[in-house]
Design a protein around this motif. Structure first.
Motif, short mmCIF file in Angstrom:
data_model
loop_
_atom_site.label_atom_id
_atom_site.label_comp_id
_atom_site.label_asym_id
_atom_site.label_seq_id
_atom_site.Cartn_x
_atom_site.Cartn_y
_atom_site.Cartn_z
N PRO A 1 -7.53 -9.98 4.01
CA PRO A 1 -8.33 -9.97 5.24
C PRO A 1 -8.65 -8.39 5.80
N VAL A 2 -7.91 -7.42 5.52
CA VAL A 2 -8.04 -6.02 6.21
C VAL A 2 -9.19 -5.64 5.33
N VAL A 3 -8.77 -5.68 4.00
CA VAL A 3 -9.91 -5.09 2.95
C VAL A 3 -11.26 -5.99 3.44
N THR A 4 -11.28 -6.92 3.52
CA THR A 4 -12.55 -7.63 3.87
C THR A 4 -13.45 -7.24 5.16
N ARG A 5 -12.38 -7.06 6.18
CA ARG A 5 -12.92 -6.53 7.33
C ARG A 5 -13.30 -4.98 7.20
N GLU A 6 -12.83 -4.21 6.36
CA GLU A 6 -13.26 -2.70 6.21
C GLU A 6 -14.13 -2.64 4.92
N ALA A 7 -14.64 -3.66 4.36
CA ALA A 7 -15.53 -3.53 3.22
C ALA A 7 -16.57 -2.51 3.68
N ARG A 8 -17.18 -2.49 4.59
CA ARG A 8 -18.49 -1.46 5.00
C ARG A 8 -17.88 -0.09 4.88
N PHE A 9 -16.57 0.20 4.84
CA PHE A 9 -16.34 1.66 4.88
C PHE A 9 -15.95 2.00 3.42
N TYR A 10 -15.57 1.24 2.57
CA TYR A 10 -15.23 1.72 1.33
C TYR A 10 -15.03 0.65 0.24
N GLY A 11 -15.37 1.00 -0.96
CA GLY A 11 -15.31 -0.11 -2.00
C GLY A 11 -14.02 -0.50 -2.52
N PRO A 12 -14.21 -1.38 -3.54
CA PRO A 12 -12.82 -1.81 -4.20
C PRO A 12 -12.29 -0.72 -5.00
N VAL A 13 -12.97 0.13 -5.56
CA VAL A 13 -12.44 1.36 -6.53
C VAL A 13 -11.51 2.35 -5.56
N PRO A 14 -12.12 2.82 -4.54
CA PRO A 14 -11.42 3.77 -3.73
C PRO A 14 -10.09 2.95 -3.37
N TYR A 15 -10.01 1.84 -2.88
CA TYR A 15 -9.04 0.88 -2.35
C TYR A 15 -7.96 0.92 -3.46
N LEU A 16 -8.35 0.62 -4.54
CA LEU A 16 -7.38 0.30 -5.63
C LEU A 16 -6.79 1.42 -6.30
N LEU A 17 -7.50 2.64 -6.28
CA LEU A 17 -6.92 3.90 -6.54
C LEU A 17 -5.83 4.40 -5.73
N SER A 18 -6.22 4.15 -4.33
CA SER A 18 -5.15 4.64 -3.21
C SER A 18 -4.03 3.81 -3.74
N LYS A 19 -4.10 2.61 -3.51
CA LYS A 19 -3.08 1.77 -3.79
C LYS A 19 -2.04 2.15 -4.87
N ILE A 20 -2.84 2.44 -6.23
CA ILE A 20 -2.16 2.79 -7.27
C ILE A 20 -1.36 4.24 -7.11
N LEU A 21 -2.01 5.14 -6.50
CA LEU A 21 -1.64 6.50 -6.38
C LEU A 21 -0.37 6.42 -5.36
N ALA A 22 -0.57 5.61 -4.35
CA ALA A 22 0.56 5.45 -3.34
C ALA A 22 1.89 4.89 -3.72
N GLU A 23 1.66 3.54 -4.29
CA GLU A 23 2.60 2.73 -4.83
C GLU A 23 3.02 2.97 -6.08
N GLY A 24 2.68 3.72 -7.10
CA GLY A 24 2.97 4.03 -8.33
C GLY A 24 4.20 4.54 -8.46
N PRO A 25 4.64 5.88 -7.82
CA PRO A 25 5.90 6.46 -7.81
C PRO A 25 6.96 5.62 -7.58
N LEU A 26 6.92 4.90 -6.62
CA LEU A 26 8.07 4.02 -6.10
C LEU A 26 8.09 2.79 -7.07
N ASP A 27 7.15 2.44 -7.69
CA ASP A 27 7.24 1.24 -8.62
C ASP A 27 7.71 1.91 -9.88
N ALA A 28 7.50 3.18 -10.39
CA ALA A 28 8.22 3.76 -11.44
C ALA A 28 9.62 4.12 -11.40
N PHE A 29 10.06 4.47 -9.92
CA PHE A 29 11.46 4.55 -9.80
C PHE A 29 12.09 3.35 -10.19
N PHE A 30 11.69 2.13 -9.56
CA PHE A 30 12.39 0.86 -9.93
C PHE A 30 12.41 0.54 -11.19
#
Length: 121
Positions: A72-101
């Motif tokens: 719902p958040v991504v759908t509401r904010e879709a006019r500000f950014y596309g799916p690629v920047p969203y996905l890249l930011s999620k990967i960069l932010a959550e990647g180190p924590l996932d790699a730790f576990f």
């Protein structure tokens, strides 16, 4: 903006972090107990394959649940950014924590199952 929000969301909840830590250690202990008594190369390959599948499925389920919650958040904010920047930011932010576990899981299973073959240590 997307990266900072994703990083804040992935590190803000101490309860979720604790549960993930307990689940990782618990699952690694179970895998170590089940696959710790390997006798042949087939047993070794099976234990590596099962731990790899487990780690990837945990990451996949977590990612799918996160995307469902944030849709719902991504759908509401879709006019500000596309799916690629969203996905890249999620990967960069959550990647180190996932790699730790994943690394913690691998280290525990490696030690319990003696995967390096160093029988004397």
């Amino acid at each position: 903006v997307l990266f900072s929000r994703a990083a804040k969301e992935s590190t803000r909840d101490a309860f979720v972090f604790s549960v993930r830590m307990l689940a990782t250690v618990g699952l690694a202990g179970i895998f170590g107990a089940v696959f710790g008594k390997k006798n042949t190369i087939v047993d070794c390959i099976g234990s590596v394959m099962m731990t790899s599948i487990n780690a990837s499925m945990i990451a996949l389920v977590r990612a799918l649940l996160t995307f469902v919650e944030e849709r719902p958040v991504v759908t509401r904010e879709a006019r500000f950014y596309g799916p690629v920047p969203y996905l890249l930011s999620k990967i960069l932010a959550e990647g180190p924590l996932d790699a730790f576990f994943s690394g913690l899981f691998g280290i525990i299973v490696h030690r319990i199952c003696n995967m390096a073959g160093d029988e004397g240590t």
